[in-house]
Design an enzyme around this catalytic site. Structure first.
Site, short mmCIF file in Angstrom:
data_model
loop_
_atom_site.label_atom_id
_atom_site.label_comp_id
_atom_site.label_asym_id
_atom_site.label_seq_id
_atom_site.Cartn_x
_atom_site.Cartn_y
_atom_site.Cartn_z
N TRP A 132 -12.84 11.36 13.62
CA TRP A 132 -13.22 10.99 12.56
C TRP A 132 -13.94 9.25 12.58
O TRP A 132 -14.41 8.96 11.58
CB TRP A 132 -12.12 10.83 11.38
CG TRP A 132 -10.77 10.24 11.73
CD1 TRP A 132 -9.76 10.89 11.94
CD2 TRP A 132 -10.40 8.75 11.81
NE1 TRP A 132 -8.60 10.25 12.48
CE2 TRP A 132 -9.16 9.14 12.27
CE3 TRP A 132 -11.05 7.71 11.80
CZ2 TRP A 132 -8.22 7.89 12.46
CZ3 TRP A 132 -10.40 6.50 11.99
CH2 TRP A 132 -8.95 6.61 12.14
N LYS A 156 -17.47 21.28 16.19
CA LYS A 156 -16.28 21.12 15.03
C LYS A 156 -16.07 19.54 14.85
O LYS A 156 -15.14 18.91 15.49
CB LYS A 156 -15.24 21.78 15.30
CG LYS A 156 -14.12 21.82 13.80
CD LYS A 156 -12.80 22.19 14.20
CE LYS A 156 -12.06 20.70 14.51
NZ LYS A 156 -11.96 19.80 13.29
N SER A 207 -7.43 12.10 20.25
CA SER A 207 -6.22 11.18 20.54
C SER A 207 -5.67 11.83 22.05
O SER A 207 -5.85 13.22 22.26
CB SER A 207 -5.13 11.48 19.63
OG SER A 207 -4.83 12.94 19.27
N GLU A 228 -12.32 12.74 26.14
CA GLU A 228 -12.56 11.25 25.89
C GLU A 228 -11.60 10.88 24.99
O GLU A 228 -11.49 11.37 23.83
CB GLU A 228 -13.97 10.97 25.39
CG GLU A 228 -15.32 11.45 26.34
CD GLU A 228 -15.30 10.43 27.50
OE1 GLU A 228 -14.58 9.46 27.46
OE2 GLU A 228 -16.22 10.73 28.43
N CYS A 262 -12.44 3.55 19.92
CA CYS A 262 -11.71 3.63 21.26
C CYS A 262 -11.87 2.63 22.04
O CYS A 262 -10.92 2.25 22.75
CB CYS A 262 -12.08 5.10 22.02
SG CYS A 262 -13.77 5.01 22.30
P1 NAD Z 1 -7.36 13.83 16.77
O1 NAD Z 1 -6.97 13.81 18.04
O2 NAD Z 1 -6.20 13.69 15.66
O3 NAD Z 1 -8.15 14.79 16.11
C1 NAD Z 1 -9.60 14.88 16.79
C2 NAD Z 1 -10.13 16.32 16.70
O4 NAD Z 1 -9.32 17.58 17.27
C3 NAD Z 1 -10.19 16.75 14.99
O5 NAD Z 1 -11.49 17.26 14.81
C4 NAD Z 1 -9.12 17.75 14.85
O6 NAD Z 1 -9.32 18.56 13.70
C5 NAD Z 1 -8.84 18.28 16.14
N1 NAD Z 1 -7.94 18.92 16.69
C6 NAD Z 1 -6.52 18.65 16.17
N2 NAD Z 1 -5.35 19.45 16.63
C7 NAD Z 1 -6.36 20.24 17.61
C8 NAD Z 1 -5.69 21.50 18.52
N3 NAD Z 1 -4.61 21.81 18.53
N4 NAD Z 1 -6.95 21.84 19.06
C9 NAD Z 1 -8.02 21.75 19.05
N5 NAD Z 1 -8.56 20.69 18.14
C10 NAD Z 1 -7.90 19.88 17.41
O7 NAD Z 1 -7.97 12.44 16.90
P2 NAD Z 1 -8.46 11.43 15.54
O8 NAD Z 1 -7.28 10.76 14.95
O9 NAD Z 1 -9.38 12.24 14.86
O10 NAD Z 1 -9.39 10.40 16.43
C11 NAD Z 1 -8.88 9.32 16.67
C12 NAD Z 1 -8.52 9.23 18.24
O11 NAD Z 1 -9.78 9.42 18.96
C13 NAD Z 1 -8.21 7.87 18.98
O12 NAD Z 1 -6.86 7.97 19.91
C14 NAD Z 1 -9.34 7.27 19.51
O13 NAD Z 1 -8.94 6.40 20.76
C15 NAD Z 1 -9.99 8.35 19.96
N6 NAD Z 1 -11.37 8.28 20.39
C16 NAD Z 1 -11.80 8.26 21.62
C17 NAD Z 1 -13.11 8.10 22.23
C18 NAD Z 1 -13.54 8.29 23.50
O14 NAD Z 1 -14.78 8.32 23.83
N7 NAD Z 1 -12.65 8.11 24.47
C19 NAD Z 1 -13.98 7.98 21.20
C20 NAD Z 1 -13.56 7.84 19.96
C21 NAD Z 1 -12.20 8.01 19.52
#
Ligand code: NAD
Length: 474
Positions: A132, A156, A207, A228, A262
């Site tokens: 998000w 998604k 995450s 990522e 991130c």
């Molecule tokens: P999140 O892991 O909670 O969710 C990310 C996505 O995964 C959402 O679309 C969610 O609906 C989906 N999801 C949740 N459970 C799932 C499952 N079991 N199987 C498949 N999909 C599933 O992450 P968030 O809280 O939305 O984002 C923040 C995190 O993203 C932080 O840790 C941040 O560092 C990381 N991030 C990394 C980068 C990078 O390029 N390395 C960039 C931006 C954000």
């Protein structure tokens, strides 16, 4: 499913998450159209992608309004929306050249009568799962090169920020050839799980905890997972640096987007000889940072996009204080108009056993730690399960680079911070728990979506079985 507005705390939007059956149906529709998409010349796909870029420009306003509601911030929403056509055009223009450059036709081999060709064969259906924090950028960053490569794409975005999906799908609908092979779908974790089971290659941004689940599911499905994940980026400020300008750039690299990036700087190691002027300048600059409340058109940082994130960040700050750290600015998450905000929080006397130094924060929090010895700073910077990116500040780039090469991170900004989001051609890998798989930046950003097929042509007489006989002449 209700969606919360980050500025009001109210559930003012809803989505209908796709279930596994609906995801499979959408995947089937995209798969059916992919052979025609991949049969086009790369230049023809590029021309279609250019039409999409034009449609995005024409739909700028509804996209911007939706993304602003999703994120509670306006300037960064503009940057995301206005950047999208450029990203589409960039890959549209690059892809034909890269595909030509990496394809080989009728090359000689070590065997005089054998020639070979290398074909780039795209994975049929690419899937992306996005977080998000930068909803449009992270939903499109991998899908665009995948489309340019000839994949169909099923994306998604996060259920926390889904308002932009409808206007974005309107831009896709303006280009029927693209609508056949590209879909952004509404959904939650279960939709994400179903997506992994439906595609041939998955890019996940989010995450570490969810990344592990996606990697495990991808392993079971036997598809590549490009991950990522999170970070805990350190910045090292060497003795030769100007403490005041270093403080200003540390603040920017840490708190832009309310620290919900991130690649945000989340730990600052400063040479003790310049620690005090650095800290003074940092506190002074941090105190001047304005919230974009009540007027979204004013201010420097917005609310937490995902409200519960505020409580997580507060818990880290409270634990640090309880363990002896000192908070100079900010420190308390405020609820204003129903949104949750945190002013930049500069923390001194933080130690490596505190969550605020060890775990990802994802908020505008700057723990500052003095060091006496550069070796010690490098050791502390590397003492992390993460290895996304880092920064080093010194009087000269050469001095900073001599430290940078010793950091366990996929990208290091030299005399600046958090530059990975700005520099699209710098290939980088995420180290340690910050990710896995090829770089999404640079040429690998496209080339990862191809499998290589060798066509090995015999132009002479094929070897007879007798050539392998035990008693064949040597
Ligand atoms: P999140 O892991 O909670 O969710 C990310 C996505 O995964 C959402 O679309 C969610 O609906 C989906 N999801 C949740 N459970 C799932 C499952 N079991 N199987 C498949 N999909 C599933 O992450 P968030 O809280 O939305 O984002 C923040 C995190 O993203 C932080 O840790 C941040 O560092 C990381 N991030 C990394 C980068 C990078 O390029 N390395 C960039 C931006 C954000």
């Amino acid at each position: 499913m209700k969606v919360i507005n980050p500025r009001t705390g109210e559930a003012d939007y809803q989505i209908a998450p796709l279930d596994a059956t609906a995801v499979q149906a959408e995947a089937k529709r995209l798969r059916a159209a992919q052979p025609a998409w991949t049969a086009l010349a790369p230049e023809e796909r590029s021309a279609i992608l250019h039409l999409w870029a034009e449609a995005v420009v024409a739909h700028r306003q509804p996209l911007l309004e939706a993304l602003t509601l999703d994120t509670g911030r306006r300037r960064i929403s503009e940057i995301e929306v206005d950047g999208l056509p450029g990203t589409i055009r960039r890959w549209a223009d690059l892809a034909p050249r890269l595909i030509a450059q990496h394809s080989r036709d009728n090359q000689p081999s070590a065997h005089p009568t054998v020639r070979n060709s290398t074909r780039l064969v795209p994975y049929p259906l690419f899937g992306a799962i996005a977080p998000w924090n930068f909803p449009i950028v992270l939903s499109t960053i991998d899908a665009i090169p995948a489309l340019a490569a000839g994949c169909a794409a099923l994306v998604k975005p996060s259920e926390v920020t889904p308002r932009f999906i409808a206007p974005l799908m309107e831009t896709v609908a303006k280009v029927p050839e693209l609508a056949a092979v590209l879909s952004f779908i509404e959904g939650d974790a279960a939709t994400g799980q179903a997506l992994v089971d439906a595609v041939d290659y998955v890019c996940f941004t989010g995450s570490v905890a969810t990344g592990r689940k996606v990697a495990e599911a991808a392993a079971r499905a036997f598809i590549p997972a490009n991950l990522e994940l999170g970070g805990k980026d350190p910045m090292i400020v060497l003795e030769s640096a100007d403490p005041v300008s270093a403080a200003h750039l540390a603040l920017r690299a840490s708190i832009v987007a309310t620290g919900q990036a991130c690649q945000s700087i989340e730990r600052i190691y400063v040479a003790r000889t310049i620690y005090q002027p650095f800290l003074d300048a940092l506190v002074e600059a941090a105190q001047k940072v304005r919230l974009n409340y009540p007027d979204i058109a004013m201010g420097d940082i917005g609310p937490f996009i995902f409200g519960p994130q505020g409580a997580k960040v507060q818990a880290q700050i409270d634990e640090a204080v309880a363990m002896g750290a000192k908070v100079f600015t900010g420190g308390s998450v405020e609820t204003l108009g129903g949104g949750r905000y945190l002013r930049p929080t500069v923390i001194a006397d933080a130690t490596s056993d505190m969550g605020v130094v060890r775990d990802e924060t994802f908020g505008p929090v700057l723990p500052v730690i003095a060091f006496d010895d550069v070796e010690d700073a490098i050791q502390q910077a590397n003492d992390s399960v993460y290895g996304l990116s880092a920064a080093v500040i010194a009087a000269t780039a050469e001095e900073a680079e001599s430290v940078a090469v010793r950091l366990e991170a996929g990208a290091v900004s030299i005399n600046d911070g958090s530059m990975t989001s700005m520099v699209w051609d710098a290939e980088n890998s995420s180290f340690k728990l910050s990710g896995m798989g090829p770089s999404r930046m640079g040429e690998s950003g496209l080339l990862r979506f191809f499998r290589l097929q060798a066509l090995i042509r015999q132009t002479g007489a094929p070897l007879p079985l007798a050539a392998y006989a035990e008693d064949a002449p040597r």
